[in-house]
Motif scaffolding. Sequence first.
Motif, short mmCIF file in Angstrom:
data_model
loop_
_atom_site.label_atom_id
_atom_site.label_comp_id
_atom_site.label_asym_id
_atom_site.label_seq_id
_atom_site.Cartn_x
_atom_site.Cartn_y
_atom_site.Cartn_z
N GLY A 156 2.46 3.28 -5.08
CA GLY A 156 2.24 4.06 -6.31
C GLY A 156 1.48 3.34 -7.40
O GLY A 156 1.32 3.86 -8.51
N LYS A 157 0.95 2.16 -7.09
CA LYS A 157 0.25 1.36 -8.10
C LYS A 157 -0.97 2.09 -8.66
O LYS A 157 -1.14 2.19 -9.88
N SER A 158 -1.81 2.60 -7.76
CA SER A 158 -3.04 3.26 -8.23
C SER A 158 -2.74 4.54 -8.97
O SER A 158 -3.39 4.87 -9.97
N THR A 159 -1.74 5.28 -8.49
CA THR A 159 -1.34 6.51 -9.17
C THR A 159 -0.91 6.19 -10.60
O THR A 159 -1.34 6.84 -11.56
N SER B 234 0.84 -1.20 0.00
CA SER B 234 0.00 0.00 0.00
C SER B 234 0.88 1.26 0.00
O SER B 234 1.85 1.34 0.75
N GLY B 235 0.54 2.19 -0.88
CA GLY B 235 1.30 3.44 -0.94
C GLY B 235 2.50 3.38 -1.88
O GLY B 235 3.25 4.35 -1.99
N1 LIG Z 1 -4.66 12.33 -3.99
C1 LIG Z 1 -3.49 12.24 -3.37
N2 LIG Z 1 -2.97 13.32 -2.73
C2 LIG Z 1 -1.76 13.26 -2.10
N3 LIG Z 1 -0.99 12.15 -2.07
C3 LIG Z 1 -1.46 11.06 -2.67
C4 LIG Z 1 -2.73 11.04 -3.35
N4 LIG Z 1 -2.92 9.80 -3.87
C5 LIG Z 1 -1.84 9.08 -3.53
N5 LIG Z 1 -0.97 9.83 -2.82
C6 LIG Z 1 0.36 9.39 -2.30
O1 LIG Z 1 1.09 8.85 -3.39
C7 LIG Z 1 1.79 7.68 -2.98
C8 LIG Z 1 1.35 6.50 -3.83
O2 LIG Z 1 -0.02 6.18 -3.50
P1 LIG Z 1 -0.91 5.15 -4.34
O3 LIG Z 1 -2.31 5.26 -3.82
O4 LIG Z 1 -0.70 5.35 -5.77
O5 LIG Z 1 -0.27 3.76 -3.89
P2 LIG Z 1 -0.90 2.31 -4.00
O6 LIG Z 1 0.25 1.40 -4.18
O7 LIG Z 1 -1.93 2.29 -5.05
O8 LIG Z 1 -1.57 2.10 -2.59
P3 LIG Z 1 -2.97 1.34 -2.27
O9 LIG Z 1 -2.75 -0.10 -2.58
O10 LIG Z 1 -3.14 1.62 -0.80
O11 LIG Z 1 -3.99 2.01 -3.12
C9 LIG Z 1 1.52 7.51 -1.49
O12 LIG Z 1 2.57 8.11 -0.80
C10 LIG Z 1 0.24 8.26 -1.29
O13 LIG Z 1 0.14 8.75 0.03
#
Ligand SMILES: Nc1ncnc2c1ncn2[C@@H]1O[C@H](COP(=O)(O)OP(=O)(O)OP(=O)(O)O)[C@@H](O)[C@H]1O
Length: 257
Positions: free
Chosen positions: A48-51, A45-46
């Motif tokens: 960057g996958k969703s981003t 989690s966190g």
């Molecule tokens: N809208 C936002 N505003 C500020 N920071 C964000 C935002 N969305 C994501 N982040 C930050 O960007 C980084 C990557 O987050 P992201 O959600 O892409 O990860 P992830 O691997 O998809 O996590 P998860 O599995 O929990 O969704 C993290 O540090 C997160 O806190």
Amino acid sequence: MDGANLTMPLLSVQGLTKRYGPRIGCAEVAFELWPGEVLGIVGESGSGKSTLLSCLAGMQRPDEGAILWEGRDVLGFSEAERRRLLRGDWAYVHQNPRDGLRMGVSAGGNVGERLMAVGQRHYGAIRDTATDWLGRVEIAAERIDDRPSAFSGGMQQRLQIARNLVTGPRLVFMDEPTGGLDVSVQARLLDLLRGLVRDLGLSVVIVTHDLAVVRLLADRLMVMKSGRVVETGLTDQVLDDPQHAYTQLLVSSVLQV
Ligand SMILES: Nc1ncnc2c1ncn2[C@@H]1O[C@H](COP(=O)(O)OP(=O)(O)OP(=O)(O)O)[C@@H](O)[C@H]1O
């Protein structure tokens, strides 16, 4: 894979970076996806996958980098071109089916309206195709007029998949498609997805934190940590012989299959 261009990647991503103020969402991500390939993106989690997925699918605009769809720069597309791409050649399966379905419209309508969006007009043919697709995702034809709100979570997810695949997209983005479901429901959905991916020769980018999902679905893996790709390779290679310390930790702590 009819008509697929085998001399050029379907998707080519270069130096993709997205920041949230001072925080890094993802940084300098690069990869290629070839027709018929399933790429899994994993990481805690966190990471960057969703981003990354939302930048790829045009839901967020990256700060830097390029996304080439069959050699054409998607970030330079007009809004109309982008919408056409998202309705036709691309599809997006959300983790929560409510985000990908119209809850006030019947199951058949959910599938049928995608066909209408790409220009189909014949009601009988649309209903026949919708019925066929409900069958393919194991929803009984007699449920065609029911609304998704009357369906279980697993059925809603299967309906979202039918709605996405009915138009024959050439690239499907999936965000944790089995997340939020009971374990037995997850297993059945995964089995169904695997069959569809294989039978249709789909090209897929799938994000998940569940290594069992990518073990079954993905040809290749990209492992992310703190917004960056730390390891890539063939799925079995990465999972059975991880090179990066982070991947080793991920595999040893999560994968008990
Ligand atoms: N809208 C936002 N505003 C500020 N920071 C964000 C935002 N969305 C994501 N982040 C930050 O960007 C980084 C990557 O987050 P992201 O959600 O892409 O990860 P992830 O691997 O998809 O996590 P998860 O599995 O929990 O969704 C993290 O540090 C997160 O806190």
